[in-house]
Scaffold this motif. Structure first.
Motif, PDB file in Angstrom:
ATOM      1  N   ALA A 480       1.012  -1.231   0.061  1.00 17.48           N
ATOM      2  CA  ALA A 480      -0.102   0.029   0.013  1.00 17.48           C
ATOM      3  C   ALA A 480       0.753   1.231  -0.173  1.00 17.48           C
ATOM      4  O   ALA A 480       0.369   2.091  -0.672  1.00 17.48           O
ATOM      5  CB  ALA A 480      -1.086  -0.082   1.229  1.00 17.48           C
ATOM      6  N   TYR A 481       1.826   1.272   0.532  1.00 22.74           N
ATOM      7  CA  TYR A 481       2.868   2.356   0.574  1.00 22.74           C
ATOM      8  C   TYR A 481       3.957   2.322  -0.413  1.00 22.74           C
ATOM      9  O   TYR A 481       4.932   3.115  -0.423  1.00 22.74           O
ATOM     10  CB  TYR A 481       3.595   2.441   2.184  1.00 22.74           C
ATOM     11  CG  TYR A 481       2.292   2.840   2.926  1.00 22.74           C
ATOM     12  CD1 TYR A 481       2.169   4.324   3.487  1.00 22.74           C
ATOM     13  CD2 TYR A 481       1.680   2.046   3.747  1.00 22.74           C
ATOM     14  CE1 TYR A 481       1.454   4.887   4.175  1.00 22.74           C
ATOM     15  CE2 TYR A 481       0.876   2.414   4.734  1.00 22.74           C
ATOM     16  CZ  TYR A 481       0.378   3.827   4.977  1.00 22.74           C
ATOM     17  OH  TYR A 481      -0.365   4.382   5.835  1.00 22.74           O
ATOM     18  N   ARG A 482       3.811   1.485  -1.340  1.00 23.90           N
ATOM     19  CA  ARG A 482       4.816   1.347  -2.470  1.00 23.90           C
ATOM     20  C   ARG A 482       6.054   1.114  -2.243  1.00 23.90           C
ATOM     21  O   ARG A 482       7.051   1.614  -2.575  1.00 23.90           O
ATOM     22  CB  ARG A 482       4.394   2.471  -3.527  1.00 23.90           C
ATOM     23  CG  ARG A 482       3.110   2.763  -3.960  1.00 23.90           C
ATOM     24  CD  ARG A 482       3.195   4.158  -4.729  1.00 23.90           C
ATOM     25  NE  ARG A 482       1.687   4.360  -5.055  1.00 23.90           N
ATOM     26  CZ  ARG A 482       1.346   5.446  -6.103  1.00 23.90           C
ATOM     27  NH1 ARG A 482       2.208   6.336  -6.303  1.00 23.90           N
ATOM     28  NH2 ARG A 482       0.278   5.649  -6.192  1.00 23.90           N
ATOM     29  N   GLN A 483       6.237   0.285  -1.392  1.00 22.82           N
ATOM     30  CA  GLN A 483       7.452  -0.291  -0.852  1.00 22.82           C
ATOM     31  C   GLN A 483       7.929  -1.493  -0.901  1.00 22.82           C
ATOM     32  O   GLN A 483       8.878  -2.266  -0.579  1.00 22.82           O
ATOM     33  CB  GLN A 483       7.866   0.046   0.683  1.00 22.82           C
ATOM     34  CG  GLN A 483       7.615   1.539   0.962  1.00 22.82           C
ATOM     35  CD  GLN A 483       8.604   2.488   0.405  1.00 22.82           C
ATOM     36  OE1 GLN A 483       9.833   2.019   0.269  1.00 22.82           O
ATOM     37  NE2 GLN A 483       8.297   3.698   0.057  1.00 22.82           N
ATOM     38  N   LEU A 484       6.933  -2.329  -1.576  1.00 21.08           N
ATOM     39  CA  LEU A 484       7.024  -3.839  -1.885  1.00 21.08           C
ATOM     40  C   LEU A 484       7.928  -4.168  -2.962  1.00 21.08           C
ATOM     41  O   LEU A 484       7.182  -4.230  -4.115  1.00 21.08           O
ATOM     42  CB  LEU A 484       5.708  -4.376  -1.755  1.00 21.08           C
ATOM     43  CG  LEU A 484       5.568  -5.903  -1.793  1.00 21.08           C
ATOM     44  CD1 LEU A 484       6.210  -6.656  -0.297  1.00 21.08           C
ATOM     45  CD2 LEU A 484       4.147  -6.342  -1.820  1.00 21.08           C
ATOM     46  N   THR A 485       9.245  -4.154  -3.060  1.00 27.28           N
ATOM     47  CA  THR A 485       9.968  -4.566  -4.183  1.00 27.28           C
ATOM     48  C   THR A 485      10.558  -6.168  -3.865  1.00 27.28           C
ATOM     49  O   THR A 485      10.563  -6.370  -2.779  1.00 27.28           O
ATOM     50  CB  THR A 485      11.037  -3.507  -4.357  1.00 27.28           C
ATOM     51  OG1 THR A 485      11.885  -3.321  -3.177  1.00 27.28           O
ATOM     52  CG2 THR A 485      10.338  -1.963  -4.451  1.00 27.28           C
ATOM     53  N   PHE A 486      11.233  -6.454  -5.137  1.00 30.78           N
ATOM     54  CA  PHE A 486      11.858  -7.649  -4.929  1.00 30.78           C
ATOM     55  C   PHE A 486      12.846  -7.606  -3.836  1.00 30.78           C
ATOM     56  O   PHE A 486      13.337  -8.467  -3.023  1.00 30.78           O
ATOM     57  CB  PHE A 486      12.545  -8.184  -6.237  1.00 30.78           C
ATOM     58  CG  PHE A 486      13.183  -9.585  -6.066  1.00 30.78           C
ATOM     59  CD1 PHE A 486      12.514 -10.634  -5.977  1.00 30.78           C
ATOM     60  CD2 PHE A 486      14.497  -9.421  -6.203  1.00 30.78           C
ATOM     61  CE1 PHE A 486      13.163 -11.905  -5.931  1.00 30.78           C
ATOM     62  CE2 PHE A 486      15.241 -10.745  -6.152  1.00 30.78           C
ATOM     63  CZ  PHE A 486      14.393 -11.881  -6.081  1.00 30.78           C
ATOM     64  N   GLY A 487      13.708  -6.469  -3.920  1.00 29.56           N
ATOM     65  CA  GLY A 487      14.880  -6.219  -2.955  1.00 29.56           C
ATOM     66  C   GLY A 487      14.599  -6.415  -1.470  1.00 29.56           C
ATOM     67  O   GLY A 487      14.810  -6.902  -0.532  1.00 29.56           O
ATOM     68  N   VAL A 488      13.359  -5.623  -1.466  1.00 29.90           N
ATOM     69  CA  VAL A 488      12.760  -5.626   0.036  1.00 29.90           C
ATOM     70  C   VAL A 488      12.255  -7.033   0.694  1.00 29.90           C
ATOM     71  O   VAL A 488      12.633  -7.366   1.838  1.00 29.90           O
ATOM     72  CB  VAL A 488      11.753  -4.424   0.215  1.00 29.90           C
ATOM     73  CG1 VAL A 488      10.832  -4.919   1.584  1.00 29.90           C
ATOM     74  CG2 VAL A 488      12.117  -3.115   0.085  1.00 29.90           C
ATOM     75  N   VAL A 489      11.327  -7.588  -0.282  1.00 30.40           N
ATOM     76  CA  VAL A 489      11.083  -9.115   0.062  1.00 30.40           C
ATOM     77  C   VAL A 489      12.404 -10.050   0.507  1.00 30.40           C
ATOM     78  O   VAL A 489      12.450 -10.929   1.407  1.00 30.40           O
ATOM     79  CB  VAL A 489      10.204  -9.595  -0.843  1.00 30.40           C
ATOM     80  CG1 VAL A 489       9.784 -10.908  -0.636  1.00 30.40           C
ATOM     81  CG2 VAL A 489       9.110  -8.697  -0.867  1.00 30.40           C
ATOM     82  N   LYS A 490      13.560  -9.798  -0.543  1.00 29.58           N
ATOM     83  CA  LYS A 490      14.511 -10.520  -0.270  1.00 29.58           C
ATOM     84  C   LYS A 490      15.241 -10.153   1.089  1.00 29.58           C
ATOM     85  O   LYS A 490      15.565 -11.448   1.505  1.00 29.58           O
ATOM     86  CB  LYS A 490      15.452 -10.420  -1.885  1.00 29.58           C
ATOM     87  CG  LYS A 490      16.675 -11.093  -1.590  1.00 29.58           C
ATOM     88  CD  LYS A 490      17.742 -10.908  -2.953  1.00 29.58           C
ATOM     89  CE  LYS A 490      18.725 -11.602  -2.792  1.00 29.58           C
ATOM     90  NZ  LYS A 490      19.850 -11.343  -3.911  1.00 29.58           N
ATOM     91  N   GLU A 491      15.673  -9.116   1.530  1.00 30.88           N
ATOM     92  CA  GLU A 491      15.848  -8.819   2.497  1.00 30.88           C
ATOM     93  C   GLU A 491      15.492  -9.372   3.747  1.00 30.88           C
ATOM     94  O   GLU A 491      16.158  -9.791   4.680  1.00 30.88           O
ATOM     95  CB  GLU A 491      16.284  -7.174   2.486  1.00 30.88           C
ATOM     96  CG  GLU A 491      17.287  -6.965   3.582  1.00 30.88           C
ATOM     97  CD  GLU A 491      17.750  -5.366   3.577  1.00 30.88           C
ATOM     98  OE1 GLU A 491      18.540  -4.865   4.578  1.00 30.88           O
ATOM     99  OE2 GLU A 491      17.068  -4.571   2.775  1.00 30.88           O
TER     100      GLU A 491
END
Length: 653
Positions: A480-491
């Motif tokens: 919802a806050y547009r922070q869900l990226t592949f890098g964020v999920v991976k980390e």
């Protein structure tokens, strides 16, 4: 590969200690196996303080001394080795089969996703503006942010690090004392140890065999109490020493208004509700669209809508009468009256199959289904009773499905209505903007917290199921806050796996160590020693909490839980101590593991992100008053156990 001198020194010292231990084992005949268990415990503590990995130190020591315990019992070396390996496999498998531990990676994953959704910066800024008139507002906003973030994540390192980056520079620029600023951040970050969903409570529950659900319910109010004590201390210090926490200037409290509100003549101090309503009715909305004004008015009326919804739902709950309960009560009364009637007959009723009963007359007419039963039987026994089902249906038909609301409900409703009126009386446009900031930062976290903790506390889901819901909620918030990226999920996945592996290996090592300690008779020796002192319940609790407090200086809470709780837990029955209550005391006490030198992990977290002029000694000095507050909180919880036990008793007993 270059080996550091510290590592070489550690291995050398460890070798010396092991040689000394082996010498004692093979040369001292007067030592019993229980003494060897205490020796193993001492060696483990020394090894951990030297920096060796806790989990593998526990496993290694446990296997060595388990082999010694089996071998000293007239076992061959091969047989002792086989039994030791069997013990290791069995203990590891028992940890793998513990369903409660599944919630740990899910809660940790939720915490890392929420941390990367960038909600904390918005939350801290909005709370800072909302509490601008409170003495020490920056420190108070820091503590409230830490409490909310700790409830959403439970990760101490993440909270301290983020608040060190966000709050510490602002407090230092505002002229706050370095010690007060550092103590506020480190103490507030450690609230995640106690406030659910706490990983510590899960580990304690799995170690002590206590329900995690009840631990979460019991830790709720002590966590709020501790955070409240921190806030009270900060406000008092800001009043007594204003130079430690200078108040914000008028320029720092300015909240910029959007262009749309400025176009209708709104000012920061203007009454928001009256201006919005009058603008909609008048001609002042020609420069601003009506949907925009309706949207602003709808946001302003959200508290009133929520209050109306809660009031209606509470009224229905307070006045409802459950018909099933009425029916069961009447049925029980009816059964009792039938028994009394048969008993009062004094043997006049003939036994079944005696042959004395007259056969039914051929002229008798069978009554249709649903017809009233003949009153002859009732008249013969001298009593006519209405069936319970008929009584319940007649009570329901008479309109007795509701009852008047209690006086307490009306008092609560009146207090809430007065608070709502006061809120709208002081609702300026500046406060409306702060309220919108809170809507976008605080309330999403609040919904997530209520969804997770509410489902656990009210029995709608197990901790594992609620953790899965929380992990999904963190996923949704990050998206919802547009922070869900592949890098964020991976980390997040990597950090979750790292933390979960550490906790699970600790459990495996602790299980092997505890088994070896029990085989050597160390637990029995400790129990005999404690019971020989003839302690009262209060003296035992005081002794145990002092030991845990001292252990918090060199050790972390994980080591204290997995090593020493299996020693304390079997002693609780001898002194009549509730394991749930003991766990709450331990959870409060173990925050010292993050606030006590020389370990004080929160101090090192903060030092890693603090400016260079902030020294470690200043951080330690700032933490000392908050350690005193923790001791006060432990005393209050002991003197008033209902602080922690009231909610579990209401919900589960």
């Amino acid at each position: 590969m270059k080996i550091r001198k510290e590592l070489y020194f550690g291995f050398t010292l460890m070798g010396v200690i092991m040689l000394a231990a082996l010498a004692m084992v093979f040369s001292v005949d007067k030592m019993t196996n229980g003494h060897y268990g205490l020796l193993m415990l001492s060696l483990v503590v020394v090894a951990i303080m030297l920096g060796f990995p806790t989990a593998f130190t526990l496993m290694g020591m446990g296997m060595m001394f388990a082999f010694f315990a089996y071998h000293s019992g007239d076992q061959t070396a091969a047989g002792a080795l086989k039994q030791t390996l069997d013990l290791m496999v069995q203990r590891a498998f028992s940890v793998m089969g513990n369903d409660v531990l599944i919630s740990i990676p899910l809660f940790v994953f939720m915490g890392y996703l929420v941390e990367r959704a960038n909600l904390i910066e918005k939350l801290f800024h909005s709370l800072h503006l909302a509490l601008a008139r409170v003495p020490g507002s920056l420190a108070v906003a820091t503590l409230v942010t830490c409490a909310v973030f700790a409830t959403a994540t439970g990760i101490v390192g993440a909270v301290v690090t983020l608040m060190g980056l966000l709050a510490l520079p602002q407090m230092l620029r505002a002229g706050y004392d370095v010690r007060l600023s550092a103590g506020t951040i480190t103490a507030g970050g450690c609230l995640g140890i106690l406030i659910p969903p706490s990983v510590l409570l899960i580990v304690y529950g799995a170690t002590a065999g206590v329900s995690v659900v009840q631990l979460y319910a019991g830790a709720f109010f002590p966590g709020i109490m501790l955070a409240g004590l921190y806030i009270v201390y900060v406000i008092i210090m800001a009043k007594l020493k204003p130079d430690w926490a200078p108040p914000l200037t008028a320029e720092q409290r300015v909240v910029p208004l959007p262009v749309g509100l400025k176009a209708i003549g709104a000012t920061s101090d203007g009454w928001a509700l009256g201006r919005l309503v009058s603008t909609l009715k008048g001609k002042r909305n020609q420069a601003v669209s009506t949907p925009y004004l309706l949207g602003q008015l709808g946001i302003a009326l959200l508290p009133a809508i929520l209050f109306a919804f809660v009031a209606v739902a509470s009224y229905q709950s307070a006045t409802r009468v459950v018909v099933e309960e009425t029916y069961s009560e009447l049925q029980a009364m009816g059964a009792g009256s039938n028994e009394d009637t048969s008993a009062s007959a004094g043997g006049l009723s003939e036994p079944e199959g005696s042959g004395l009963a007259e056969p039914p007359s051929a002229d008798a007419v069978a009554e249709p289904p649903g017809a009233e039963p003949a009153a002859a039987t009732g008249q013969a026994s001298g009593a006519v009773s209405e069936p319970p089902a008929a009584a319940a249906s007649s009570a329901a038909a008479a309109g007795e499905t509701t009852k008047p609301a209690s006086t307490g409900f009306w008092i609560g409703l009146g207090v809430g209505a007065l608070a709502l009126v006061a809120f709208y009386a002081i609702l300026s446009f500046a406060r409306l903007e702060v309220f919108k900031m809170l809507l976008s930062s605080f309330f999403p976290l609040l919904v997530l917290i209520l969804a997770v903790l509410g489902s656990i506390v009210f029995g709608l889901a197990t901790p594992t199921e609620a953790a899965a819901v929380g992990a999904f909620g963190g996923f949704v918030l990050a998206a919802a806050y547009r922070q869900l990226t592949f890098g964020v999920v991976k980390e997040s996945v990597f950090l979750t796996a790292k933390t979960s592996a550490m906790v699970c290996w600790l459990f495996v090592g602790s299980a092997i160590f505890s088994a070896a300690f029990a085989l050597l008779g160390g637990q029995e020796l400790v129990e005999q020693w404690v019971l020989s002192m003839n302690l009262t319940k209060t003296q035992f609790l005081l002794l145990s909490q002092v030991i845990i407090f001292i252990l918090g200086w060199p050790l972390e809470w994980t080591e204290i839980i997995v090593i020493f709780m299996p020693i304390f837990i079997p002693l609780l029955d001898n002194f009549g101590v509730d394991p749930l209550f003991f766990g709450l005391l331990v959870a409060l006490n173990l925050q010292t593991a993050f606030l006590s030198p020389p370990v004080a992990m929160s101090a090192f977290y903060l030092k890693g992100v603090a400016p260079k002029h902030v020294t470690l000694n200043q951080i330690f000095a700032g933490m000392l008053p908050f350690m005193g507050i923790q001791v006060l909180a432990i005393f209050l919880l002991y003197m008033f156990p209902a602080i922690g036990l009231w909610l579990p008793e209401v919900l589960y007993k």
